[in-house]
Design a protein around this motif. Structure first.
Motif, short mmCIF file in Angstrom:
data_model
loop_
_atom_site.label_atom_id
_atom_site.label_comp_id
_atom_site.label_asym_id
_atom_site.label_seq_id
_atom_site.Cartn_x
_atom_site.Cartn_y
_atom_site.Cartn_z
N ASN A 321 0.82 -1.21 0.00
CA ASN A 321 0.00 0.00 0.00
C ASN A 321 0.86 1.26 0.00
OD1 ASN A 321 -2.45 -1.33 -0.07
ND2 ASN A 321 -2.73 -1.32 2.14
N ASN A 322 1.99 1.21 0.71
CA ASN A 322 2.85 2.40 0.84
C ASN A 322 3.86 2.54 -0.30
OD1 ASN A 322 1.53 2.80 3.22
ND2 ASN A 322 3.32 2.68 4.53
N LEU A 323 4.42 1.40 -0.74
CA LEU A 323 5.55 1.46 -1.67
C LEU A 323 5.25 0.90 -3.05
CD1 LEU A 323 8.38 0.30 0.80
CD2 LEU A 323 7.68 2.65 0.23
N GLY A 324 4.06 0.33 -3.23
CA GLY A 324 3.72 -0.21 -4.55
C GLY A 324 3.59 -1.71 -4.55
N LYS A 325 2.85 -2.24 -5.52
CA LYS A 325 2.50 -3.66 -5.53
C LYS A 325 3.70 -4.58 -5.73
CE LYS A 325 1.29 -3.79 -10.46
NZ LYS A 325 2.34 -4.75 -10.84
N ASP A 326 4.82 -4.04 -6.23
CA ASP A 326 6.01 -4.88 -6.46
C ASP A 326 7.07 -4.72 -5.37
OD1 ASP A 326 5.08 -5.98 -8.86
OD2 ASP A 326 5.72 -4.21 -9.99
N ALA A 327 6.71 -4.03 -4.28
CA ALA A 327 7.70 -3.77 -3.23
C ALA A 327 7.71 -4.84 -2.14
CB ALA A 327 7.43 -2.40 -2.59
N TYR A 328 6.94 -5.91 -2.35
CA TYR A 328 6.93 -7.00 -1.37
C TYR A 328 8.30 -7.67 -1.31
CZ TYR A 328 6.28 -9.72 -5.67
OH TYR A 328 6.44 -10.25 -6.92
N PHE A 329 8.51 -8.46 -0.26
CA PHE A 329 9.77 -9.19 -0.09
C PHE A 329 9.54 -10.68 -0.37
CE2 PHE A 329 11.00 -5.29 1.48
CZ PHE A 329 12.19 -5.25 2.20
N GLU A 330 10.52 -11.30 -1.00
CA GLU A 330 10.48 -12.74 -1.28
C GLU A 330 11.24 -13.49 -0.18
OE1 GLU A 330 12.23 -13.32 -5.08
OE2 GLU A 330 10.83 -11.97 -6.13
N ALA A 331 10.77 -14.70 0.15
CA ALA A 331 11.38 -15.48 1.23
C ALA A 331 12.24 -16.61 0.68
CB ALA A 331 10.29 -16.05 2.13
N TYR A 332 13.42 -16.78 1.28
CA TYR A 332 14.31 -17.88 0.91
C TYR A 332 14.96 -18.42 2.18
CZ TYR A 332 13.61 -15.94 -3.72
OH TYR A 332 13.02 -15.47 -4.87
N GLU A 333 15.63 -19.58 2.03
CA GLU A 333 16.32 -20.13 3.19
C GLU A 333 17.56 -19.30 3.51
OE1 GLU A 333 17.87 -24.32 5.13
OE2 GLU A 333 17.06 -24.31 3.09
N LEU A 334 17.90 -19.27 4.78
CA LEU A 334 19.08 -18.53 5.21
C LEU A 334 20.32 -19.02 4.46
CD1 LEU A 334 18.73 -18.48 9.12
CD2 LEU A 334 18.28 -16.59 7.54
N PRO A 335 21.20 -18.10 4.07
CA PRO A 335 22.49 -18.51 3.52
C PRO A 335 23.38 -19.04 4.64
CG PRO A 335 22.46 -16.14 3.80
CD PRO A 335 21.08 -16.63 4.17
N SER A 336 24.52 -19.57 4.29
CA SER A 336 25.45 -20.05 5.31
C SER A 336 26.87 -19.62 4.95
CB SER A 336 25.39 -21.58 5.43
OG SER A 336 25.87 -22.19 4.24
N VAL A 337 27.77 -19.78 5.88
CA VAL A 337 29.16 -19.37 5.65
C VAL A 337 29.78 -20.18 4.52
CG1 VAL A 337 31.46 -19.29 6.68
CG2 VAL A 337 29.47 -18.57 8.02
N ASP A 338 29.49 -21.48 4.50
CA ASP A 338 30.13 -22.35 3.50
C ASP A 338 29.21 -22.72 2.34
OD1 ASP A 338 28.36 -24.04 4.73
OD2 ASP A 338 29.88 -25.38 5.59
N GLY A 339 28.00 -22.19 2.30
CA GLY A 339 27.08 -22.48 1.21
C GLY A 339 26.26 -23.74 1.40
N LYS A 340 26.51 -24.49 2.47
CA LYS A 340 25.73 -25.69 2.74
C LYS A 340 24.43 -25.30 3.45
CE LYS A 340 29.80 -28.67 3.22
NZ LYS A 340 30.57 -29.56 4.15
N PRO A 341 23.34 -26.04 3.21
CA PRO A 341 22.08 -25.71 3.87
C PRO A 341 22.24 -25.73 5.39
CG PRO A 341 21.70 -27.29 2.10
CD PRO A 341 23.20 -27.18 2.28
N PRO A 342 21.81 -24.69 6.08
CA PRO A 342 22.01 -24.61 7.53
C PRO A 342 21.07 -25.53 8.31
CG PRO A 342 20.77 -22.71 6.77
CD PRO A 342 21.18 -23.47 5.54
N VAL A 343 21.47 -25.80 9.52
CA VAL A 343 20.65 -26.57 10.46
C VAL A 343 19.98 -25.57 11.40
CG1 VAL A 343 20.68 -28.30 12.30
CG2 VAL A 343 22.19 -28.56 10.30
N HIS A 344 18.67 -25.70 11.55
CA HIS A 344 17.89 -24.72 12.29
C HIS A 344 17.54 -25.22 13.69
CE1 HIS A 344 16.94 -22.16 8.69
NE2 HIS A 344 17.26 -23.29 8.08
N PRO A 345 17.39 -24.31 14.63
CA PRO A 345 16.95 -24.72 15.97
C PRO A 345 15.45 -24.99 15.98
CG PRO A 345 17.21 -22.35 15.91
CD PRO A 345 17.67 -22.87 14.56
N LEU A 346 15.04 -26.00 16.69
CA LEU A 346 13.62 -26.33 16.83
C LEU A 346 13.20 -25.99 18.26
CD1 LEU A 346 11.06 -27.54 15.64
CD2 LEU A 346 11.81 -29.78 16.43
N PRO A 347 12.49 -24.89 18.45
CA PRO A 347 12.09 -24.51 19.81
C PRO A 347 11.02 -25.42 20.34
CG PRO A 347 11.08 -23.05 18.22
CD PRO A 347 12.01 -23.94 17.44
#
Length: 547
Positions: A321-347
């Motif tokens: 509404n404020n910045l325009g219909k194309d200003a949304y953010f896309e979601a992706y998995e976190l990057p990592s230091v070495d490029g391998k898929p990270p392991v996430h904490p499960l609360p």
């Protein structure tokens, strides 16, 4: 600290004293025959309408997301009417308190012994109530009054259910959470900036840094990514560096240790200090709370954010509404230091607890009401007793969790909801839906896609779009890339007595390192301070309780 300990002791003493008076009376009652609730045949064996009206007294706090029709409120609404219609149960609300005051007011009710029949309690309150023998033993009420859906949730998450037991007996109902797919943090990238820069999704932390640099160059006056004064974003990004700053984890020797004091923390602190020096992080982040970050977001001040799958619910509508219909953010998995898929904490995947007063005369009715909420949201639809539209109409009028004392999240459904939404996206066939949640989310997102209704952006970004958060998170689930938070229940008392003192000590030390006031080597001194100030005592308490 001393005042806190004394106050806690007085509170616990009063609680035990008040409820010990009713213990003999309750034990005397138990010697008589107990009616564990009527049962009928069929899939809804628990749904028996009482011949005579049954009353349940409750307390509550408002749900700000519900716009009640004129004349309705949390104490009188579509839920209370249909529960009366179908079960002949009158829900009487003794009091409603603002969300910020509910815990305090309930503490006073606990201390005075003026408890309703059913209410929501947090983990600390629940433990105090159980220790005071004030909660109903509902073990034998489950068979006749809990639906098969509730029983399947109990079987799906036995470790969480166990936290509501005392000596093997069920003395409360955990509210559970939304399941594993809900837990990973995501990297969110502003869509129009990403397309203009023609950049790829970052796999490494260095690639993420390059994206921040490009976004800042292409959009003067902006900065890389937000960090608030609580360091939430640093903690959220821990898996990228293989560390878990606010999680109790398992050490190599099997003991429980605090993730925030592990040597690997130096790497993430070094990186954030470097980003601060380069201007990717604002110089005044120490004064920014989450509201200030949000204001920068909807003002277009940054294009990268670390947040959970609900980013769109919190920000999506205002962004477009404020910045325009194309200003949304896309979601992706976190990057990592070495490029391998990270392991996430499960609360620990639980909210609060639904508590039934030991002295309630209608324990069976309270369990039936919990079954009824899930019945309308799910079972009645799959059984074709009501239509999606009829169920959705109830949720629009009264919300799903208005009667919080009967709240029960279904962690089983969150993945199936996502899968149903994705099937409908690909085929256009809405007959795949089995409950109101998946149907409502799909229709809301579809309204955004087809008609530009911005209220559906949150649902679109969570589980509908090609780049939705759950598309990344399901890979984490399927690959079992998780570590468990070893705090599997209420905080041990020997940990709770420190309050936030030790966490604040680490946070303040981390800020000094990030801002360059102290070198990264200061981390070792900080760890020693933490241990000597009570950290070692906390660690011993955690191992006694959960190892």
């Amino acid at each position: 600290m001393r005042r806190f300990l004394v106050s806690s002791f007085i509170f616990l003493f009063v609680t035990v004293f008040v409820f010990s008076g009713g213990q003999n009376q309750s034990q005397a009652k138990s010697s008589a025959a107990v009616d564990y609730g009527k049962r009928t045949s069929g899939p809804n064996y628990w749904m028996v309408k009482y011949d005579q009206p049954v009353t349940l007294h409750v307390v509550n706090y408002p749900d700000g997301s519900v716009n009640f029709p004129s004349g309705d409120d949390p104490s009188k609404n579509e839920w209370t009417r249909i529960i009366k219609r179908d079960l002949n149960i009158d829900i009487v609300t003794d009091w409603i308190s603002p969300t910020t005051e509910y815990t305090t007011r309930l503490n006073l009710a606990i201390a005075s012994g003026q408890l309703p029949d059913v209410f929501e309690a947090n983990a600390v309150q629940f433990r105090q109530l159980v220790d005071a023998n004030a909660t109903a033993d509902i073990t034998d009420y489950i068979e006749n009054n809990a639906s098969d859906t509730i029983k399947s949730i109990f079987a799906f998450s036995p470790s969480i259910l166990d936290t509501a037991k005392r000596n093997g007996r069920l003395v409360g109902i955990p509210q559970f959470g939304y399941g594993t797919i809900d837990k990973p943090m995501n990297i969110w990238l502003r869509h129009d900036w990403k397309e203009a820069a023609k950049i790829s999704v970052p796999k490494t932390v260095s690639e993420l840094e390059n994206i921040m640099a490009v976004f800042m160059k292409n959009n003067p006056g902006t900065y890389g990514m937000p960090l608030n004064k609580n360091l939430d974003e640093l903690y959220y990004m821990g898996p990228s560096f293989g560390v878990y700053p606010n999680t109790w984890i398992t050490a190599t020797d099997g003991s429980i240790v605090h993730g925030g004091i592990q040597p690997g923390m130096k790497a993430i602190l070094t990186t954030f200090a470097d980003w601060y020096r380069k201007g990717y992080i604002k110089k005044d982040f120490m004064s920014m709370d989450s509201d200030a970050v949000r204001q920068d977001l909807i003002s277009g001040r940054f294009g990268v954010q670390i947040l959970a799958n609900w980013w769109g619910y919190a920000n999506g509508t205002d962004i477009v509404n404020n910045l325009g219909k194309d200003a949304y953010f896309e979601a992706y998995e976190l990057p990592s230091v070495d490029g391998k898929p990270p392991v996430h904490p499960l609360p620990f995947d639980n909210g609060g607890y639904n508590v039934i007063n030991k002295n309630s005369k209608n324990i069976d009715a309270a369990v039936k009401c919990t079954s009824y909420i899930l019945y309308i949201a799910r079972d009645a639809i799959t059984q074709k007793i009501i239509t999606f539209k009829e169920a959705d109409d109830i949720l629009v009028k009264a919300g799903l969790h208005t009667l919080r004392m009967f709240r029960l999240n279904n962690p089983i459904d969150e993945i199936s909801n996502y899968e149903e939404i994705q099937k409908a996206v690909k085929t256009g066939d809405t007959s795949v839906f089995t409950n109101t949640m998946s149907y409502t989310k799909y229709m809301s997102a579809h309204e955004w896609v087809t008609k530009g209704d911005a209220t559906g952006v949150g649902n679109w970004l969570q589980g509908y779009a090609d780049f939705c958060a759950y598309n990344s998170n399901i890979k984490v689930v399927n690959d079992n890339r998780f570590i468990l938070n070893r705090l599997m229940g209420p905080v041990p008392e020997d940990v709770a007595v420190y309050g936030t003192t030790l966490d604040d000590m680490l946070k303040e030390g981390f800020i000094k390192i990030i801002t360059g006031e102290r070198p990264v080597s200061y981390f070792d001194e900080l760890v020693n301070q933490w241990k000597n100030s009570g950290g070692d005592a906390q660690t011993r308490a955690m191992n006694r309780e959960y190892n």
